[in-house]
Write a protein that holds these residues in place. Structure first.
Motif, PDB file in Angstrom:
ATOM      1  N   ALA B  18      -3.880  18.973  -1.228  1.00 31.55           N
ATOM      2  CA  ALA B  18      -4.280  17.887  -0.363  1.00 31.55           C
ATOM      3  C   ALA B  18      -3.151  16.942   0.007  1.00 31.55           C
ATOM      4  O   ALA B  18      -2.075  17.033  -0.835  1.00 31.55           O
ATOM      5  CB  ALA B  18      -5.390  17.151  -1.279  1.00 31.55           C
ATOM      6  N   LEU B  19      -3.206  16.256   1.111  1.00 36.16           N
ATOM      7  CA  LEU B  19      -2.273  15.221   1.227  1.00 36.16           C
ATOM      8  C   LEU B  19      -2.426  14.081   0.456  1.00 36.16           C
ATOM      9  O   LEU B  19      -3.522  13.392   0.757  1.00 36.16           O
ATOM     10  CB  LEU B  19      -2.440  15.161   2.838  1.00 36.16           C
ATOM     11  N   ALA B  20      -1.533  13.738  -0.390  1.00 33.44           N
ATOM     12  CA  ALA B  20      -1.720  12.567  -0.839  1.00 33.44           C
ATOM     13  C   ALA B  20      -0.919  11.280  -0.556  1.00 33.44           C
ATOM     14  O   ALA B  20       0.356  11.415  -0.161  1.00 33.44           O
ATOM     15  CB  ALA B  20      -1.291  12.438  -2.473  1.00 33.44           C
ATOM     16  N   LEU B  21      -1.734  10.217  -0.118  1.00 30.47           N
ATOM     17  CA  LEU B  21      -1.187   9.073   0.557  1.00 30.47           C
ATOM     18  C   LEU B  21      -1.019   8.087  -0.510  1.00 30.47           C
ATOM     19  O   LEU B  21      -1.935   7.687  -1.042  1.00 30.47           O
ATOM     20  CB  LEU B  21      -2.349   8.542   1.628  1.00 30.47           C
ATOM     21  N   GLU B  22       0.008   7.496  -0.799  1.00 28.04           N
ATOM     22  CA  GLU B  22       0.608   6.347  -1.681  1.00 28.04           C
ATOM     23  C   GLU B  22       0.672   5.017  -1.127  1.00 28.04           C
ATOM     24  O   GLU B  22       1.952   4.760  -0.635  1.00 28.04           O
ATOM     25  CB  GLU B  22       1.677   6.936  -2.285  1.00 28.04           C
ATOM     26  N   PRO B  23      -0.231   4.093  -1.011  1.00 28.76           N
ATOM     27  CA  PRO B  23      -0.094   2.894  -0.588  1.00 28.76           C
ATOM     28  C   PRO B  23       0.916   2.132  -1.629  1.00 28.76           C
ATOM     29  O   PRO B  23       0.927   2.436  -2.664  1.00 28.76           O
ATOM     30  CB  PRO B  23      -1.599   2.316  -0.450  1.00 28.76           C
ATOM     31  N   GLU B  24       1.671   1.199  -1.259  1.00 29.50           N
ATOM     32  CA  GLU B  24       2.590   0.400  -1.856  1.00 29.50           C
ATOM     33  C   GLU B  24       2.099  -1.132  -1.950  1.00 29.50           C
ATOM     34  O   GLU B  24       1.755  -1.354  -0.788  1.00 29.50           O
ATOM     35  CB  GLU B  24       4.195   0.738  -1.361  1.00 29.50           C
ATOM     36  N   ALA B  25       2.630  -1.708  -2.647  1.00 33.27           N
ATOM     37  CA  ALA B  25       2.413  -3.407  -2.655  1.00 33.27           C
ATOM     38  C   ALA B  25       3.679  -3.823  -1.843  1.00 33.27           C
ATOM     39  O   ALA B  25       4.613  -3.355  -2.213  1.00 33.27           O
ATOM     40  CB  ALA B  25       2.393  -3.764  -4.247  1.00 33.27           C
ATOM     41  N   PRO B  26       3.416  -4.853  -1.163  1.00 33.68           N
ATOM     42  CA  PRO B  26       2.224  -5.684  -0.996  1.00 33.68           C
ATOM     43  C   PRO B  26       1.388  -4.747   0.419  1.00 33.68           C
ATOM     44  O   PRO B  26       1.944  -4.315   1.161  1.00 33.68           O
ATOM     45  CB  PRO B  26       2.613  -6.998  -0.230  1.00 33.68           C
ATOM     46  N   LEU B  27       0.040  -4.700  -0.094  1.00 27.92           N
ATOM     47  CA  LEU B  27      -0.645  -3.763   0.580  1.00 27.92           C
ATOM     48  C   LEU B  27      -0.727  -4.200   2.150  1.00 27.92           C
ATOM     49  O   LEU B  27      -0.672  -3.413   3.076  1.00 27.92           O
ATOM     50  CB  LEU B  27      -2.187  -3.844   0.067  1.00 27.92           C
ATOM     51  N   GLU B  28      -0.545  -5.584   2.428  1.00 29.26           N
ATOM     52  CA  GLU B  28      -0.662  -5.747   3.981  1.00 29.26           C
ATOM     53  C   GLU B  28       0.385  -5.429   4.721  1.00 29.26           C
ATOM     54  O   GLU B  28       0.194  -4.966   5.721  1.00 29.26           O
ATOM     55  CB  GLU B  28      -0.568  -7.508   4.019  1.00 29.26           C
ATOM     56  N   ALA B  29       1.612  -5.302   4.211  1.00 29.40           N
ATOM     57  CA  ALA B  29       2.706  -4.915   4.793  1.00 29.40           C
ATOM     58  C   ALA B  29       2.627  -3.492   5.001  1.00 29.40           C
ATOM     59  O   ALA B  29       3.100  -2.873   6.096  1.00 29.40           O
ATOM     60  CB  ALA B  29       4.039  -5.104   3.982  1.00 29.40           C
ATOM     61  N   TRP B  30       2.118  -2.919   3.857  1.00 34.34           N
ATOM     62  CA  TRP B  30       1.737  -1.210   4.128  1.00 34.34           C
ATOM     63  C   TRP B  30       0.967  -0.807   5.115  1.00 34.34           C
ATOM     64  O   TRP B  30       1.376   0.093   6.036  1.00 34.34           O
ATOM     65  CB  TRP B  30       1.611  -0.743   2.417  1.00 34.34           C
TER      66      TRP B  30
END
Lengths: 271, 267
Positions: B18-30
């Motif tokens: 599967a394709l793993a998507l890794e959001p980064e902090a800060p979330l709004e900017a990501w």
């Protein structure tokens, strides 16, 4: 039960149009209702071979685009009333053909004729793929020489991949028609033998049409060879092939060199 | 259970990519960066299996639900959440995926026959058998039970061979980098056969054959009749001109030896 046949080869000049006219006329002589369709849009020839070039008003493109009714475009043969021609357009090109248009025309032909024989253009592009697209069976025309055989092999691959029947998971019925067969040149090793061609293409043989000047003469007179000279060797080969298409079991004879040898000896003696 | 009278449904644990998507902090900017990416590649996430990995984020449950909502609104369909607290599991969040290490631990915990026996108590014989089967499947992630003596595979990457039951026509390409290719029929002039392993042709080879296309030097080419335009093993090749006349028309094999192609008759 009507049947759509595509006459195809890949290579040009091997005898597709001559074979279409001859098979169409031979089937019509047997009493079937036959339509021959010229798919060579832009380079039409079938009308000339059938001797109908002065009677063309509407064509395949007009019918496919809905500008004319099929009835208006079909030309009934003067010699055989149950043989009709749907000519190609000479002024347009193959991009004017659409899959939907061709399907509609083929469906209408299917409802009105026992046999619909589509004369494919050379090549593997749009014209050729649309000519084979809705066919139930294919007659693959090849000359006994390597370039023609390789091109036919390519076409067989496309018949097994790009036709509606193949896409539905069915297997396209294919027949090999070997034309321009010259027994003398085969004996001298200048041409592939029947066995060589069958070994390479591995599809069933429909007929062997010997190379004969009568074929050219018939073409120039605008008469299918089976009508022009029914007793000639190529006419008999086409008649046999047409009967095999209908499922008859006609024994196959490979043209031999005897006659030409005889003629050579005779010619020498006379000289 | 040799006389199973009723068949239950089948399921087992398996691994898929599967394709793993890794959001980064800060979330709004990501999310802003994601939007820019989506403008350039609008269909990138469409119909891909996407897993959101939140292990690097300090998220609480409502924040995670918010993130999932905003990704779903952007057309990203999420099949699972990784690195999330298993206790969050609920209907408004995608399934929480155990991490690999957790999975190993979970495997251990159902691996004991005693546990299974205890859990299966109170079921009838058929149900017990089904339960055991499922428990074993879960415990071993669908692989054969580790208790059974497992032989090391001869070739670690051996895949099932590709068998082509028809002639290969001019202009066609058969490519199978996973393993051997077997063709029952001839390969026409102008056709290519490309295999990660060996190539077996039960017919005439008139086209081109590329064995060991990904570097397998042990790969060979076998054919009933050699009329080839080109023979290649791991990119080392012979053209038709370079193939000796003695091998033409013969049943042969070809292989790589000291950086050149050798051909020998098969009979």
């Amino acid at each position: 039960m009507s049947k759509i046949i595509v006459v195809t080869s890949g290579k040009g000049g091997v005898g597709k149009t001559t074979s279409t006219a001859a098979l169409g006329a031979a089937l019509a002589l047997e009493g079937h209702k036959v339509a021959v369709v010229d798919f060579d849009v832009g380079l039409r020839n079938l009308d000339l071979i059938m001797g109908a070039e002065r009677r063309v008003v509407f064509d395949l493109i007009n019918v496919a685009q809905g500008d004319a009714k099929l009835n208006q475009a079909l030309i009934r043969d003067k010699r055989l009333p149950n043989l009709s021609l749907l000519p190609a357009s000479q002024t347009r090109d193959k991009d004017a053909l659409t899959e939907e248009g061709v399907e509609r025309v083929i469906d209408e032909l299917r409802s009105r004729f026992d046999w619909v024989i589509c004369d494919s253009p050379a090549g593997i592009e749009r014209g050729a793929t649309l000519a084979m697209r809705f066919a139930d069976a294919a007659v693959v025309v090849a000359n006994p020489e390597v370039s023609s055989v390789r091109d036919s092999d390519r076409i067989i691959g496309l018949l097994d991949a790009k036709t509606c029947q193949a896409e539905k998971g069915g297997r396209m019925e294919k027949h090999l028609l070997l034309t321009r067969y010259d027994p003398g040149r085969v004996a001298r090793g200048e041409m592939l033998s029947v066995e060589d061609v069958l070994e390479i293409l591995s599809i069933p043989l429909l007929g062997i049409v010997p190379d004969n000047e009568e074929v050219l003469r018939a073409s120039n007179l605008g008469s299918p060879i089976v009508l022009h000279n029914a007793a000639s060797a190529p006419a008999r080969a086409y008649t046999d092939a047409a009967q095999r298409l209908c499922g008859a079991n006609v024994p196959m004879s490979i043209p031999s060199d005897q006659k030409s040898l005889f003629r050579k000896l005779f010619g020498r003696r006379a000289a | 259970m040799t006389q199973a009278t009723c068949r239950s449904i089948r399921f087992r644990g398996r691994s898929f990519e599967a394709l793993a998507l890794e959001p980064e902090a800060p979330l709004e900017a990501w999310i802003d960066r994601l939007d820019v990416y989506l403008i350039h590649f609008p269909a990138f996430f469409a119909s891909k299996p996407i897993v959101i990995d939140v292990s690097n984020l300090q998220l609480d449950r409502p924040n995670a639900a918010e993130l999932v909502k905003s990704l779903t609104a952007r057309g990203i369909r999420i099949m699972g959440l990784a690195g999330a607290d298993p206790a969050w599991s609920s209907d408004d969040l995608p399934p929480i995926l155990p991490r690999a290490r957790d999975a190993a631990k979970a495997q251990m915990s159902v691996d004991g026959a005693g546990d299974v026996g205890a859990a299966a108590r109170g079921l009838n014989a058929n149900e017990q058998a089904a339960f055991l089967e499922i428990a074993n499947a879960l415990a071993t992630d669908g692989r054969p039970s580790p208790a059974a003596p497992s032989e090391p595979p001869l070739r670690p990457n051996a895949a099932a061979p590709l068998v082509v039951n028809a002639p290969v026509r001019s202009g066609q390409t058969i490519q199978y980098l996973e393993g051997d290719v077997t063709i029952i029929g001839s390969v026409a002039s102008g056709a290519d056969v490309i295999a990660g392993g060996s190539i077996h042709i039960y017919g005439a080879l008139r086209g081109r054959a590329f064995a060991g296309a990904e570097g397998e030097a042990q790969a060979r080419i076998f054919c009933r009749r050699l009329e080839a335009e080109l023979l290649a093993v791991t990119g080392v090749y012979l053209t038709a001109d370079e193939i000796g006349t003695s091998a033409r028309g013969q049943p042969v094999q070809a292989w790589l030896e000291q950086e050149s192609i050798r051909i020998a008759r098969l009979d």
